[in-house]
Design a protein around this motif. Structure first.
Motif, short mmCIF file in Angstrom:
data_model
loop_
_atom_site.label_atom_id
_atom_site.label_comp_id
_atom_site.label_asym_id
_atom_site.label_seq_id
_atom_site.Cartn_x
_atom_site.Cartn_y
_atom_site.Cartn_z
N ASP A 119 0.95 -1.06 0.07
CA ASP A 119 -0.09 -0.41 -0.07
C ASP A 119 0.50 1.33 0.18
O ASP A 119 0.00 2.24 -0.80
N ARG A 120 2.11 1.39 0.52
CA ARG A 120 2.89 2.44 1.14
C ARG A 120 3.25 2.74 -0.61
O ARG A 120 3.85 3.84 -1.25
N ARG A 139 0.96 4.26 -2.79
CA ARG A 139 1.09 5.77 -2.70
C ARG A 139 1.84 6.04 -3.00
O ARG A 139 1.57 7.60 -4.50
N PHE A 140 2.98 5.76 -2.66
CA PHE A 140 4.82 6.57 -3.50
C PHE A 140 4.13 6.66 -5.34
O PHE A 140 3.93 7.45 -5.38
N THR A 172 0.82 6.63 -7.00
CA THR A 172 0.54 7.02 -7.42
C THR A 172 0.64 8.41 -7.34
O THR A 172 0.63 9.54 -8.28
N LYS A 173 1.43 9.27 -6.28
CA LYS A 173 1.85 10.40 -5.98
C LYS A 173 3.07 10.98 -7.22
O LYS A 173 2.55 11.80 -8.40
#
Length: 185
Positions: free
Chosen positions: A86-87, A90-91, A93-94
């Motif tokens: 999940d981390r 998120r990374f 995606t950003k």
């Protein structure tokens, strides 16, 4: 006040200290990347979402159904792995949201150094090197690729074949000469 925390000038300092060229003001908060680099990041993201995460969720679900979770290694490891996935999602995606795709092929035939250029240069010691200026998330130093925000790239950006530039190195300033500039066809 402790003297260690004060700045004193003894008058011998050069006000014209060499420094790295500033990053372009227009680049703040942008993540320049080649089309191939963007495709690799997107592929990794989709693989994590579509394949890796569902597998780990199934393992965690199975392990949770076995009872006592406090001593269940599959459950504990699975939860930890889910947090890591999940981390990373998120990374990625950003990074992809901030991505500005810059295709180096548009500069093919140009002798000026821009993002995506492959540059051959020689230093003061006569050592020739070749680098390719890439995005932060795709540069691989083992392949001679450097990030566009690296000191060498910041020094070279905007230069042309034949230009002599001053590169700041840990051992002090060093003159480098641009020998050739090329872009993919």
């Amino acid at each position: 006040m402790n003297k260690a925390f004060t700045k004193e000038s003894d008058g011998d300092e050069d006000d014209d200290e060499l420094s790295l060229p500033d990053l372009p003001a227009s680049s703040q908060g942008k993540n320049y990347i080649t089309p191939a680099g963007e495709a690799r990041l997107r592929e990794e993201l989709m693989s994590l979402i579509d394949h890796e995460r569902p597998k780990v969720v199934d393992i965690v679900h199975w392990a949770a159904s076995n009872g006592d979770r406090s001593e269940n290694g599959d459950y504990l490891y699975g939860k930890k792995r889910l947090r890591e996935i999940d981390r990373r999602i998120r990374f990625l995606t950003k990074r992809l949201e901030m991505a500005v795709i810059a295709d180096p092929r548009v500069h093919h035939g140009n002798d000026r150094i821009f993002f995506g250029a492959t540059v051959r240069y020689v230093d003061e010691a006569g050592v020739e090197r070749e680098i390719t200026i890439m995005g932060i998330d795709e540069a691989d130093s083992a392949k001679g690729e450097v990030s566009w925000v690296s000191p060498i790239a910041r020094t070279l950006l905007g230069a042309r074949e034949g230009d002599v530039m001053t590169l700041l190195t840990p051992s002090g300033p060093q003159e480098i000469e641009v020998l050739s500039v090329s872009y993919p066809a």
